[in-house]
Design a protein around this motif. Structure first.
Motif, short mmCIF file in Angstrom:
data_model
loop_
_atom_site.label_atom_id
_atom_site.label_comp_id
_atom_site.label_asym_id
_atom_site.label_seq_id
_atom_site.Cartn_x
_atom_site.Cartn_y
_atom_site.Cartn_z
N SER A 43 -3.09 10.18 -5.74
CA SER A 43 -1.96 9.35 -5.30
C SER A 43 -1.98 7.97 -5.95
CB SER A 43 -1.99 9.18 -3.78
OG SER A 43 -1.73 10.40 -3.14
N PHE A 44 -3.16 7.37 -6.06
CA PHE A 44 -3.19 5.96 -6.44
C PHE A 44 -3.92 5.65 -7.74
CE2 PHE A 44 -2.64 5.57 -1.76
CZ PHE A 44 -1.39 4.99 -1.81
N MET A 97 -4.67 1.80 -10.88
CA MET A 97 -4.11 1.58 -9.54
C MET A 97 -3.04 0.50 -9.56
SD MET A 97 -6.10 0.56 -6.00
CE MET A 97 -6.66 2.18 -5.56
N GLU A 116 -10.10 -0.58 -1.54
CA GLU A 116 -8.96 0.18 -1.01
C GLU A 116 -9.21 1.68 -1.09
OE1 GLU A 116 -6.57 -1.04 0.72
OE2 GLU A 116 -5.84 0.99 1.08
N MET A 120 -9.09 3.94 2.21
CA MET A 120 -8.19 5.08 2.44
C MET A 120 -8.96 6.37 2.72
SD MET A 120 -4.81 4.80 0.13
CE MET A 120 -5.62 4.05 -1.27
N ASN A 124 -8.91 8.25 6.44
CA ASN A 124 -8.61 9.67 6.64
C ASN A 124 -9.78 10.41 7.27
OD1 ASN A 124 -5.82 10.60 5.38
ND2 ASN A 124 -6.58 8.89 4.18
N ALA A 127 -9.50 9.72 10.94
CA ALA A 127 -8.45 10.50 11.58
C ALA A 127 -8.92 11.91 11.94
CB ALA A 127 -7.23 10.58 10.67
N ASP B 8 -3.16 -5.82 5.43
CA ASP B 8 -4.29 -6.73 5.24
C ASP B 8 -5.02 -6.46 3.93
OD1 ASP B 8 -5.13 -4.30 6.36
OD2 ASP B 8 -6.98 -5.17 7.12
N SER B 9 -4.73 -5.35 3.31
CA SER B 9 -5.33 -5.03 2.01
C SER B 9 -4.46 -5.59 0.89
CB SER B 9 -5.47 -3.52 1.85
OG SER B 9 -5.66 -3.19 0.49
N MET B 12 -3.34 -2.78 -1.37
CA MET B 12 -2.20 -1.98 -0.91
C MET B 12 -0.91 -2.77 -1.01
SD MET B 12 -1.17 0.92 -0.05
CE MET B 12 -2.79 1.67 -0.07
N ILE B 15 0.21 -2.43 -4.51
CA ILE B 15 0.72 -1.08 -4.81
C ILE B 15 2.13 -0.90 -4.24
CG2 ILE B 15 0.42 1.37 -4.27
CD1 ILE B 15 -2.65 0.80 -4.35
N ASN B 58 -3.40 -0.90 11.09
CA ASN B 58 -4.64 -1.61 11.44
C ASN B 58 -4.77 -2.90 10.65
OD1 ASN B 58 -5.80 0.37 13.30
ND2 ASN B 58 -5.87 1.68 11.48
N PRO B 60 -5.98 -7.30 11.22
CA PRO B 60 -6.50 -8.30 12.15
C PRO B 60 -5.37 -9.19 12.70
CG PRO B 60 -6.95 -8.95 9.89
CD PRO B 60 -6.35 -7.58 9.84
N THR B 87 -2.92 4.95 7.42
CA THR B 87 -3.77 6.15 7.44
C THR B 87 -3.78 6.82 8.81
OG1 THR B 87 -5.73 4.83 7.96
CG2 THR B 87 -5.35 5.34 5.64
N GLU B 88 -3.16 6.16 9.79
CA GLU B 88 -3.12 6.76 11.14
C GLU B 88 -2.21 7.98 11.11
OE1 GLU B 88 -4.89 5.91 13.65
OE2 GLU B 88 -5.70 4.00 12.96
N SER B 89 -2.81 9.16 11.15
CA SER B 89 -2.02 10.37 10.93
C SER B 89 -1.91 11.26 12.16
CB SER B 89 -2.66 11.18 9.79
OG SER B 89 -4.00 11.48 10.10
N GLU B 90 -2.49 10.81 13.28
CA GLU B 90 -2.41 11.65 14.48
C GLU B 90 -0.98 11.66 15.03
OE1 GLU B 90 -5.50 10.73 17.36
OE2 GLU B 90 -6.55 9.72 15.75
N LYS B 108 -0.91 7.24 4.37
CA LYS B 108 -1.74 7.01 3.18
C LYS B 108 -2.78 8.14 3.09
CE LYS B 108 -1.75 1.98 3.96
NZ LYS B 108 -2.63 0.87 4.35
N PRO B 109 -3.08 8.66 1.90
CA PRO B 109 -2.48 8.28 0.63
C PRO B 109 -1.10 8.91 0.45
CG PRO B 109 -4.07 10.03 0.27
CD PRO B 109 -4.15 9.67 1.72
N PHE B 110 -0.24 8.18 -0.24
CA PHE B 110 1.10 8.68 -0.52
C PHE B 110 1.38 8.48 -2.00
CE2 PHE B 110 1.23 4.24 0.62
CZ PHE B 110 1.96 3.68 -0.41
N THR B 111 2.40 9.12 -2.48
CA THR B 111 2.79 8.92 -3.88
C THR B 111 4.02 8.02 -3.93
OG1 THR B 111 4.26 10.82 -3.89
CG2 THR B 111 1.95 11.23 -4.50
#
Lengths: 178, 131
Positions: A43-44, A97, A116, A120, A124, A127, B8-9, B12, B15, B58, B60, B87-90, B108-111
């Motif tokens: 992806s990145f 990236m 990063e 990531m 995951n 999760a 916070d990244s 990211m 990107i 997520n 701070p 990244t919270e995927s639930e 995340k991750p995504f394209t």
């Protein structure tokens, strides 16, 4: 997240189906680390040259500095997720990236990219753990030695072009039962 | 169009801002929910309320869910499209975010293509822009 089993959590650890306390490796093994790292990478970083799983093999240190991104997973099945990149691979990954010329990559870019990637993959991993877990802020260090894979709870050795990368899941500081 | 990128990244933010710039967005960045609210006030005062906010969960100081609730509580920001990028995927987390007022959810991750598809579906990518 429900795993379809009767696991429950306690302050000291995650109670698995066997009634014993389990660490993150009970839920996230090598195969999962490989898949998560491959997904993040595609992806990145590089959607043309995939990360190839090299199986249970650890490269001999050759003196190349290693950039390590780490993120802690806090909770009942606590652990530390680390991504170990040879310095040239970390620089190339940062350039890809951020879509910048490799010649102008600076240490800050490498720090951000490596952190990063760890963030990531770690997110995951988190999760996939049952119960409530939190992700710490990523940290990045550069050292001379690779990880001690025989001490890791789970690890993946991956080939990207000519670079060998490692992803490890380690016991959290202070020890988590497993 | 303007977009606010909240994560916070720094990596990211770079990107996401990079992807959005290819889709004709001018981006402003914030590193947590509280600083995002400050940026929204500034942009509003300047008459450039963003059409889109991409929000990590997520962070701070103030997390993404709190930010979504805070933005939704303000009538002057009701036209901002809120997209969680996390990244919270639930399933439960996704439901919480949508219930709080997020319009879209990108894991995340995504394209870049996945983000463009979401934005195109939301009507935020002008015809002829992007792939």
């Amino acid at each position: 997240m429900s795993t379809g089993t009767d696991e429950s959590t306690s302050p000291a650890g995650t109670l698995g189906t066997t009634g014993t306390l389990e660490g993150p490796e009970a839920f996230v093994g090598t195969e999962v680390l490989v898949e998560l790292a491959q997904a993040v990478w595609a992806s990145f970083v590089d959607d043309e040259v995939p990360l190839m799983d090299l199986g249970p093999w650890a490269p001999e240190p050759d003196g190349t500095p290693v950039v390590v991104g780490r993120v802690t997973i806090q909770g009942s099945a606590a652990g530390v997720l680390s991504v170990h990149l040879p310095a040239p691979a970390a620089a190339e990954a940062a350039a890809r990236m951020f879509d910048i010329d490799p010649a102008v990559v600076v240490p800050e870019d490498i720090h951000d990219a490596t952190g990063e990637i760890a963030n990531m993959v770690g997110g995951n991993v988190k999760a996939m753990l049952p119960g409530e877990h939190r992700l710490g802020l990523p940290s990045v260090t550069t050292g001379a030695d690779g990880p001690a894979l025989d001490e890791a709870l789970a690890s993946a050795t991956l080939l990207w072009g000519e670079h060998v990368l490692l992803v490890t899941l380690d016991r959290a500081a202070g020890g988590s039962p497993s | 169009m303007h977009a606010l990128v909240v994560d916070d990244s720094r990596a990211m933010r770079r990107i996401v801002s990079g992807i959005l710039s290819t889709l004709a967005f001018e981006t402003v960045e914030a590193d947590n929910g509280a600083s995002a609210l400050t940026e929204l006030e500034r942009l509003t005062a300047a008459g450039t309320v963003p059409a889109l906010a991409c929000i990590d969960w997520n962070m701070p100081v103030m997390d993404g869910l709190e930010l979504v609730s805070a933005v939704r509580a303000e009538r002057r920001w009701r036209d901002i499209t809120l997209m969680m990028v996390t990244t919270e995927s639930e399933h439960g987390q996704i439901v919480r975010a949508l219930a709080a007022g997020a319009h879209e959810y990108l894991i995340k991750p995504f394209t870049a293509d996945a983000m463009e598809d979401k934005l195109r579906y939301l009507g935020l990518v002008p015809a002829g822009v992007g792939a």
